[in-house]
Design a protein around this motif. Sequence first.
Motif, PDB file in Angstrom:
ATOM      1  N   MET A   1       0.829  -1.195   0.000  1.00 52.55           N
ATOM      2  CA  MET A   1       0.000   0.000   0.000  1.00 52.55           C
ATOM      3  C   MET A   1       0.871   1.255   0.000  1.00 52.55           C
ATOM      4  O   MET A   1       2.051   1.211   0.333  1.00 52.55           O
ATOM      5  CB  MET A   1      -0.938   0.004   1.205  1.00 52.55           C
ATOM      6  CG  MET A   1      -1.754  -1.267   1.344  1.00 52.55           C
ATOM      7  SD  MET A   1      -3.258  -1.061   2.309  1.00 52.55           S
ATOM      8  CE  MET A   1      -4.313  -0.234   1.123  1.00 52.55           C
ATOM      9  N   LYS A   2       0.271   2.365  -0.388  1.00 50.09           N
ATOM     10  CA  LYS A   2       0.999   3.627  -0.409  1.00 50.09           C
ATOM     11  C   LYS A   2       1.361   4.044   1.014  1.00 50.09           C
ATOM     12  O   LYS A   2       0.680   3.692   1.975  1.00 50.09           O
ATOM     13  CB  LYS A   2       0.154   4.713  -1.094  1.00 50.09           C
ATOM     14  CG  LYS A   2      -0.095   4.433  -2.564  1.00 50.09           C
ATOM     15  CD  LYS A   2      -0.959   5.511  -3.199  1.00 50.09           C
ATOM     16  CE  LYS A   2      -1.185   5.220  -4.679  1.00 50.09           C
ATOM     17  NZ  LYS A   2      -2.072   6.206  -5.315  1.00 50.09           N
ATOM     18  N   SER A   3       2.421   4.828   1.120  1.00 51.10           N
ATOM     19  CA  SER A   3       2.901   5.210   2.446  1.00 51.10           C
ATOM     20  C   SER A   3       1.967   6.201   3.123  1.00 51.10           C
ATOM     21  O   SER A   3       1.846   6.201   4.347  1.00 51.10           O
ATOM     22  CB  SER A   3       4.303   5.812   2.337  1.00 51.10           C
ATOM     23  OG  SER A   3       4.286   6.970   1.511  1.00 51.10           O
ATOM     24  N   ALA A   4       1.299   7.048   2.348  1.00 55.18           N
ATOM     25  CA  ALA A   4       0.390   8.046   2.911  1.00 55.18           C
ATOM     26  C   ALA A   4      -1.044   7.574   2.770  1.00 55.18           C
ATOM     27  O   ALA A   4      -1.426   6.979   1.755  1.00 55.18           O
ATOM     28  CB  ALA A   4       0.572   9.394   2.209  1.00 55.18           C
ATOM     29  N   TRP A   5      -1.850   7.835   3.800  1.00 53.05           N
ATOM     30  CA  TRP A   5      -3.251   7.435   3.755  1.00 53.05           C
ATOM     31  C   TRP A   5      -3.993   8.197   2.668  1.00 53.05           C
ATOM     32  O   TRP A   5      -4.795   7.646   1.930  1.00 53.05           O
ATOM     33  CB  TRP A   5      -3.911   7.692   5.110  1.00 53.05           C
ATOM     34  CG  TRP A   5      -5.353   7.320   5.135  1.00 53.05           C
ATOM     35  CD1 TRP A   5      -6.419   8.078   4.765  1.00 53.05           C
ATOM     36  CD2 TRP A   5      -5.892   6.055   5.520  1.00 53.05           C
ATOM     37  NE1 TRP A   5      -7.578   7.376   4.903  1.00 53.05           N
ATOM     38  CE2 TRP A   5      -7.294   6.132   5.369  1.00 53.05           C
ATOM     39  CE3 TRP A   5      -5.334   4.880   5.986  1.00 53.05           C
ATOM     40  CZ2 TRP A   5      -8.143   5.067   5.660  1.00 53.05           C
ATOM     41  CZ3 TRP A   5      -6.180   3.824   6.281  1.00 53.05           C
ATOM     42  CH2 TRP A   5      -7.567   3.926   6.116  1.00 53.05           C
TER      43      TRP A   5
ATOM     44  N   HIS B   1       7.525   3.948   5.421  1.00 50.55           N
ATOM     45  CA  HIS B   1       6.855   2.740   5.891  1.00 50.55           C
ATOM     46  C   HIS B   1       5.592   2.489   5.073  1.00 50.55           C
ATOM     47  O   HIS B   1       4.835   3.411   4.776  1.00 50.55           O
ATOM     48  CB  HIS B   1       6.505   2.855   7.374  1.00 50.55           C
ATOM     49  CG  HIS B   1       7.707   2.931   8.265  1.00 50.55           C
ATOM     50  ND1 HIS B   1       8.286   4.135   8.623  1.00 50.55           N
ATOM     51  CD2 HIS B   1       8.452   1.959   8.847  1.00 50.55           C
ATOM     52  CE1 HIS B   1       9.338   3.897   9.398  1.00 50.55           C
ATOM     53  NE2 HIS B   1       9.458   2.592   9.541  1.00 50.55           N
ATOM     54  N   HIS B   2       5.387   1.224   4.738  1.00 50.54           N
ATOM     55  CA  HIS B   2       4.228   0.813   3.945  1.00 50.54           C
ATOM     56  C   HIS B   2       3.546  -0.370   4.625  1.00 50.54           C
ATOM     57  O   HIS B   2       4.213  -1.264   5.158  1.00 50.54           O
ATOM     58  CB  HIS B   2       4.656   0.377   2.539  1.00 50.54           C
ATOM     59  CG  HIS B   2       5.245   1.464   1.701  1.00 50.54           C
ATOM     60  ND1 HIS B   2       4.576   2.049   0.644  1.00 50.54           N
ATOM     61  CD2 HIS B   2       6.445   2.076   1.755  1.00 50.54           C
ATOM     62  CE1 HIS B   2       5.348   2.959   0.079  1.00 50.54           C
ATOM     63  NE2 HIS B   2       6.494   3.000   0.745  1.00 50.54           N
ATOM     64  N   ASP B   3       2.217  -0.388   4.577  1.00 49.09           N
ATOM     65  CA  ASP B   3       1.482  -1.577   4.979  1.00 49.09           C
ATOM     66  C   ASP B   3       1.572  -2.574   3.831  1.00 49.09           C
ATOM     67  O   ASP B   3       1.410  -2.215   2.662  1.00 49.09           O
ATOM     68  CB  ASP B   3       0.016  -1.242   5.270  1.00 49.09           C
ATOM     69  CG  ASP B   3      -0.122  -0.300   6.454  1.00 49.09           C
ATOM     70  OD1 ASP B   3       0.634  -0.471   7.419  1.00 49.09           O
ATOM     71  OD2 ASP B   3      -0.971   0.610   6.401  1.00 49.09           O
ATOM     72  N   ALA B   4       1.833  -3.823   4.147  1.00 45.94           N
ATOM     73  CA  ALA B   4       2.040  -4.828   3.099  1.00 45.94           C
ATOM     74  C   ALA B   4       1.401  -6.149   3.498  1.00 45.94           C
ATOM     75  O   ALA B   4       1.308  -6.487   4.682  1.00 45.94           O
ATOM     76  CB  ALA B   4       3.535  -5.034   2.836  1.00 45.94           C
TER      77      ALA B   4
ATOM     78  N   THR C   1       8.139   6.313  -2.117  1.00 49.44           N
ATOM     79  CA  THR C   1       7.392   5.899  -3.294  1.00 49.44           C
ATOM     80  C   THR C   1       8.137   4.758  -3.973  1.00 49.44           C
ATOM     81  O   THR C   1       9.351   4.637  -3.853  1.00 49.44           O
ATOM     82  CB  THR C   1       7.213   7.062  -4.289  1.00 49.44           C
ATOM     83  OG1 THR C   1       8.511   7.566  -4.671  1.00 49.44           O
ATOM     84  CG2 THR C   1       6.406   8.190  -3.667  1.00 49.44           C
ATOM     85  N   ILE C   2       7.399   3.940  -4.697  1.00 47.13           N
ATOM     86  CA  ILE C   2       7.968   2.770  -5.367  1.00 47.13           C
ATOM     87  C   ILE C   2       7.665   2.858  -6.853  1.00 47.13           C
ATOM     88  O   ILE C   2       6.543   3.178  -7.252  1.00 47.13           O
ATOM     89  CB  ILE C   2       7.391   1.469  -4.783  1.00 47.13           C
ATOM     90  CG1 ILE C   2       7.692   1.383  -3.284  1.00 47.13           C
ATOM     91  CG2 ILE C   2       7.963   0.251  -5.487  1.00 47.13           C
ATOM     92  CD1 ILE C   2       7.032   0.211  -2.609  1.00 47.13           C
ATOM     93  N   GLY C   3       8.672   2.581  -7.679  1.00 46.55           N
ATOM     94  CA  GLY C   3       8.504   2.595  -9.125  1.00 46.55           C
ATOM     95  C   GLY C   3       8.769   1.225  -9.717  1.00 46.55           C
ATOM     96  O   GLY C   3       9.190   0.289  -9.021  1.00 46.55           O
ATOM     97  N   LEU C   4       8.547   1.102 -11.031  1.00 47.70           N
ATOM     98  CA  LEU C   4       8.787  -0.174 -11.699  1.00 47.70           C
ATOM     99  C   LEU C   4      10.239  -0.610 -11.587  1.00 47.70           C
ATOM    100  O   LEU C   4      10.540  -1.803 -11.532  1.00 47.70           O
ATOM    101  CB  LEU C   4       8.384  -0.071 -13.179  1.00 47.70           C
ATOM    102  CG  LEU C   4       6.891  -0.197 -13.503  1.00 47.70           C
ATOM    103  CD1 LEU C   4       6.669  -0.051 -14.995  1.00 47.70           C
ATOM    104  CD2 LEU C   4       6.333  -1.516 -13.008  1.00 47.70           C
TER     105      LEU C   4
ATOM    106  N   ILE D   1      -3.443   1.530  -3.215  1.00 44.88           N
ATOM    107  CA  ILE D   1      -2.540   0.439  -3.584  1.00 44.88           C
ATOM    108  C   ILE D   1      -1.353   0.995  -4.366  1.00 44.88           C
ATOM    109  O   ILE D   1      -1.529   1.664  -5.388  1.00 44.88           O
ATOM    110  CB  ILE D   1      -3.267  -0.629  -4.422  1.00 44.88           C
ATOM    111  CG1 ILE D   1      -4.417  -1.234  -3.617  1.00 44.88           C
ATOM    112  CG2 ILE D   1      -2.296  -1.711  -4.863  1.00 44.88           C
ATOM    113  CD1 ILE D   1      -3.981  -1.965  -2.366  1.00 44.88           C
ATOM    114  N   GLU D   2      -0.151   0.730  -3.885  1.00 49.17           N
ATOM    115  CA  GLU D   2       1.057   1.166  -4.581  1.00 49.17           C
ATOM    116  C   GLU D   2       1.440   0.171  -5.671  1.00 49.17           C
ATOM    117  O   GLU D   2       1.699   0.541  -6.809  1.00 49.17           O
ATOM    118  CB  GLU D   2       2.209   1.277  -3.584  1.00 49.17           C
ATOM    119  CG  GLU D   2       3.502   1.834  -4.172  1.00 49.17           C
ATOM    120  CD  GLU D   2       3.571   3.336  -4.103  1.00 49.17           C
ATOM    121  OE1 GLU D   2       3.303   3.978  -5.150  1.00 49.17           O
ATOM    122  OE2 GLU D   2       3.879   3.884  -3.024  1.00 49.17           O
ATOM    123  N   MET D   3       1.451  -1.114  -5.318  1.00 49.41           N
ATOM    124  CA  MET D   3       1.893  -2.129  -6.276  1.00 49.41           C
ATOM    125  C   MET D   3       1.439  -3.513  -5.815  1.00 49.41           C
ATOM    126  O   MET D   3       1.353  -3.782  -4.615  1.00 49.41           O
ATOM    127  CB  MET D   3       3.419  -2.097  -6.394  1.00 49.41           C
ATOM    128  CG  MET D   3       4.013  -3.096  -7.371  1.00 49.41           C
ATOM    129  SD  MET D   3       5.829  -2.994  -7.405  1.00 49.41           S
ATOM    130  CE  MET D   3       6.068  -1.385  -8.177  1.00 49.41           C
TER     131      MET D   3
END
Length: 660
Positions: free
Chosen positions: A259-263, A273-276, A294-297, A400-402
């Motif tokens: 999940m994204k770091s920010a709500w 920190h990310h919820d995973a 942030t997370i990228g490809l 959702i981040e990824m």
Amino acid sequence: MDSKDAKDAKDIDTPYERSLMLGYNQTYIVLEKDREEQGNEVLFRCGNWCYRGLVQFNGIRISTEEVPVLIPALQKQQGSLRYYCTSKSMPADSVFSKPAQYMEDAMEFIAHEISSDETDKELRKMASVFPWIDDDRAPTYFEMALSQVPDYMDKVSLIASKTYTRGLIIISIYYDRSIYFLLSAGEGDQPLLDVRFPDVSKHGQGLHINSYTDNVFGYKKLTLWHIVDPEPFSIRKDFPKLKTINVSTSNYEQTYCIMKSAWDNKTNQLSIHHDALFRFGSWCYAGRVQLTATIGLHDVPFVIPALRMQQSRLDYYCDVNQVPVTSPFAAALGYIHKITPSIEQHILRSEDTLKALIDRLSNMGLGESVSKWLEGDSAHSFFEFKLSPDQELATKLNNIEMIVTKAYYPSGIVTMTIFFQATVYVCVLEAAGENPLLDSRFPDISGKGRGYQLEAFGDGTEDWPELRKVSIWQTIGALEQEFKDKAASLADAKRATDERVAARELSADELRDTNDEAAGAKDVADRSAAAGPSDAKHSEAEAKRADDASPVATAHHHAHHAHQHAAVAEPAADDKLAAPSTGSPAKPLAGDKAAAEALFLRPKQALPHHLPKLDSLSHKLDDIRKTMGDNGLKAPWDLKGRPLGGGLGPLDSPGPLGKK
């Protein structure tokens, strides 16, 4: 505000009275349902940390009578709550901010009232009439009736709070325009998370303490009640059965949902920190892990190793066939589970399309390199599915981040699926031999070489309405290697050609050159005999220059020159692909071919777009490794992925995702 209202406000805001909230506090704020089919949105404050999410109270009516079971039921679902903020940094525009402040103000005011000299005198006076007032074992509580509440409290169904301060335990409950206030002794050790709350729906005798009029806070009447129920903290009902979704499959799968770091996307306060959630076969584990903001490809090959280093931070969450619908991961897991059959069908259908493409390009004389790519190592290709989500789906997947999934099929095929920014990327590989049960290797698909559009849909398909375009891409690494091999092949071919030309010239002129050199040598010798020593040295220099100009020396020079310029040879004609005619099922896409050509057709330089980002996850791995050490590798599962201790049910989730 008149003088009396000003006095009330001043009383509430005095430093001494405000110190009540300096103790340890846990608070539950439950909002009304927005829609009947979803759960209630909840904020849970545990000390300095606040968590937020949806919980289910199926079959339980939110009321004071059900409080003894409501709070334990909520606590059992804390695994569905995500870290939100600290208690002192709650966003001002949050739907929970004003209700939380209102409750704190009310608690301070009630505490001030019941500890005042006037209240103490009244209680002493009435103790002779109501003996339970002086009985320390008699269960009692105070009720503050409210004449009015602010509009923002209309969305609040229930607030339950427990505060430990000054050797006391203070329980306060807000429900239906009333605030209930209980005091008990809190000396000695106390459980950090005590979910016992009383039933204050039934009472016996009561004592009216004070009335309030014309105040801006809506306080109406303060009453002390004697509880009739001998065990007000007892839980008399079973917990509700949760609504769940089933995302089980016939194939063995590993899934990482981050999940994204920010709500909220609007906030500029990002965290590392990310919820995973990690699906390991039939079981799911969840927790809060440290990555980058942030997370990228380009981070995909490093995300999974980073999670593996922190697997001790994950706790058992649920079984794959019992994912609570209120889980923050439920929508993402359900969507990937839904579209997977469609992805498989599109990939199978692409085989005929790609075969037709190769045949058409071969007829044009352009098919050799494309055929070598598509029929070669499948690790050098990936499919891209472009989506256009509707508003409902976009809202569900907003945080959702990824999502990264690896599925193993009985046929020996392994698929790696990556969902990122409304796009699905799929790599199809062949599994040779045995594979590790927990494989953290994932490909780098951040760079695109050449590609072809396979299908396009204006309004999606019947089973996948969000789908707009299907393409296949060659990885940039494979394309770069292809150019390297092509340049080396051209250099070898040119060198071989030059050597053959030199050899033919030598054989044709060899006899003539030998005769000429012999005659010249005889003439030089005759002149040397007639001339002096100085003329002999001059003749030797002339003979050396003649040797340097011979066909053999010239051939060696050309071969060396060709080798030096091999790196800048032009690509073969079959690399310069022309686009098929309009309306064909597959067409070339604009990729990074020009950049790859430029990279290998000139001396290498440190190109800016090839430099990794400073906050790249690849750089973060060393920090995570140092921080976690060997403790991070202590997994909550056994060698087969089964939860240690046999596993728990969805209601037995150990705590919120972002626990500190």
